[in-house]
Design a protein around this motif. Sequence first.
Motif, short mmCIF file in Angstrom:
data_model
loop_
_atom_site.label_atom_id
_atom_site.label_comp_id
_atom_site.label_asym_id
_atom_site.label_seq_id
_atom_site.Cartn_x
_atom_site.Cartn_y
_atom_site.Cartn_z
N GLU A 4 0.84 -1.20 0.00
CA GLU A 4 0.00 0.00 0.00
C GLU A 4 0.87 1.25 0.00
O GLU A 4 0.63 2.20 -0.77
N ALA A 5 1.89 1.25 0.85
CA ALA A 5 2.76 2.41 0.95
C ALA A 5 3.50 2.65 -0.37
O ALA A 5 3.60 3.79 -0.85
N ILE A 6 3.99 1.58 -0.97
CA ILE A 6 4.78 1.72 -2.19
C ILE A 6 3.93 2.28 -3.33
O ILE A 6 4.33 3.24 -4.00
N GLN A 7 2.74 1.68 -3.54
CA GLN A 7 1.92 2.15 -4.66
C GLN A 7 1.41 3.56 -4.43
O GLN A 7 1.24 4.33 -5.38
N ILE A 24 4.30 5.91 -5.30
CA ILE A 24 4.45 5.97 -6.76
C ILE A 24 3.41 6.93 -7.34
O ILE A 24 3.72 7.78 -8.20
N ARG A 25 2.17 6.82 -6.89
CA ARG A 25 1.11 7.70 -7.39
C ARG A 25 1.46 9.17 -7.12
O ARG A 25 1.25 10.04 -7.97
N ASP A 83 -0.29 2.77 -13.86
CA ASP A 83 -1.05 1.86 -13.00
C ASP A 83 -0.19 1.20 -11.92
O ASP A 83 0.02 -0.02 -11.92
N PRO A 84 0.32 2.00 -10.98
CA PRO A 84 1.16 1.44 -9.92
C PRO A 84 0.44 0.40 -9.07
O PRO A 84 1.06 -0.55 -8.59
N TYR A 85 -0.87 0.55 -8.91
CA TYR A 85 -1.63 -0.43 -8.12
C TYR A 85 -1.48 -1.82 -8.73
O TYR A 85 -1.24 -2.81 -8.04
N ALA A 86 -1.63 -1.89 -10.07
CA ALA A 86 -1.56 -3.19 -10.74
C ALA A 86 -0.17 -3.81 -10.58
O ALA A 86 -0.03 -5.03 -10.42
N GLN A 87 0.87 -2.98 -10.62
CA GLN A 87 2.22 -3.51 -10.47
C GLN A 87 2.43 -4.13 -9.09
O GLN A 87 3.00 -5.21 -8.95
#
Length: 459
Positions: free
Chosen positions: A384-387, A390-391, A403-407
């Motif tokens: 959660e923190a990483i995505q 990124i956003r 789409d950082p969530y998808a990654q």
Amino acid sequence: MTLPPQPLSPLDGRYRPQVGALGEHLSEAALNRARVHVEVEWLVFCAERGLFGTPAIAAADAASLREWAAGFGQTEIDWLSAKEAVTRHDVKAVEYLVRDRLATQGLEALAEATHIACTSEDVNNLSYALTIRDAVHEVWMPALREVIGRLSGLAVEHRDQPMLAHTHGQPATPTTLGKEIAVFAWRLERIAGQIEDVEVLGKFAGATGTFSAHVVADPDADWPVLAKEFVAGLGLTWNPLTTQIESHDWQAELFQRISHAGRILHNLATDVWTYIMMGYFTQIPVEGATGSSTMPHKINPIRFENAESNLEIASALLESLAATLVTSRLQRDLTDSSTQRNVGVALGHSLLALDNLRKGLGEIAVAPERLAADLDGNWEVLAEAIQTVIRAEVLAGTSSIEDPYAQLKGLTRGHRVGQAELAQFVDGLDISDAAKERLKALTPATYVGLAPELTDLAP
């Protein structure tokens, strides 16, 4: 072989030591004591104002009557029991008791002022208001306050203790143990304030709430003003518009709020039980206690299980009381008469649950090593923190990742990853060096946001 007479209710048997204080307010004897109090106060009220032509009463005689009413005890209980066997009417028996006392004091001239212009419900609604109010504020509320205080203490003590959260039963963004306990303390404090603020109402307007007998017998008196003065003098709020009965809306409000508090407490009990099962809490052994009749190693979380069951019973009764009491056929029926006699039972089960929760919260200890192990075994919660970082980088124009969530979903969903895998993933991201360093410094134990500071909001 026939047993000698035994208590039918566990509240009057097994659990009497824990709930017996409610009997001072919600027993039949306590109700009759309140009735005597109301009858005496009404008689003195009339005599001091000359209402209905009542002769004046000397201050010493009024004080003596009040002292007798306040000292209501076994002699009066036995007297009423014998009289009601004849009258088949509890309030009428109380009226005769007051008349008998007047004769004893040489105040026979005041006898006809006893219960004058009253319907039984005039006396009963005020008596129930006094007894329920005092039971809640003097017995039940202090027990709730003890539980809230214990929760607040635990919240402060474990303010900074990181803990893996579980949403939907699955590992989730970490929190602190103190913050999770503080949530319950805050919820209970809020509902406690609502319970304390419930207006306790009373009526005193005769057979159908119209002051009809009052006006015919003493047409010059301002009866609404006098009724309000009398009810307020008992420490209650006057209800000016009723049928024969006070409408019991205040009781419904009170019982629903107490039931609501019980639901929060039930949630607390199930959460603590679950944390014990997960090993986050250990139970402190009680010398001489047995957990299981066959498994010597067990310490059963009986305090929290007992609280659960009693809160469920209490809630069922309290909700039933709230639903039943607000309805009366036309100007009067007697469904409320039987129903209200169970107020003590409802509050008794709730009080028993509070006692078990208070004791149970004092018989558990935190297991920091178990909490730490669970955090260290679930590094994927940092996804959660990483995505989110990124956003933020994309929004700031320092990254072009799509789409950082998808990654992160591809990396972590259904997979166990550790610190090394996440660090490698972060190093390969198209984000600023400052963001990379911030993310690689994170651990599940430090990813708790403002949980410690939020804990400070607890009462």
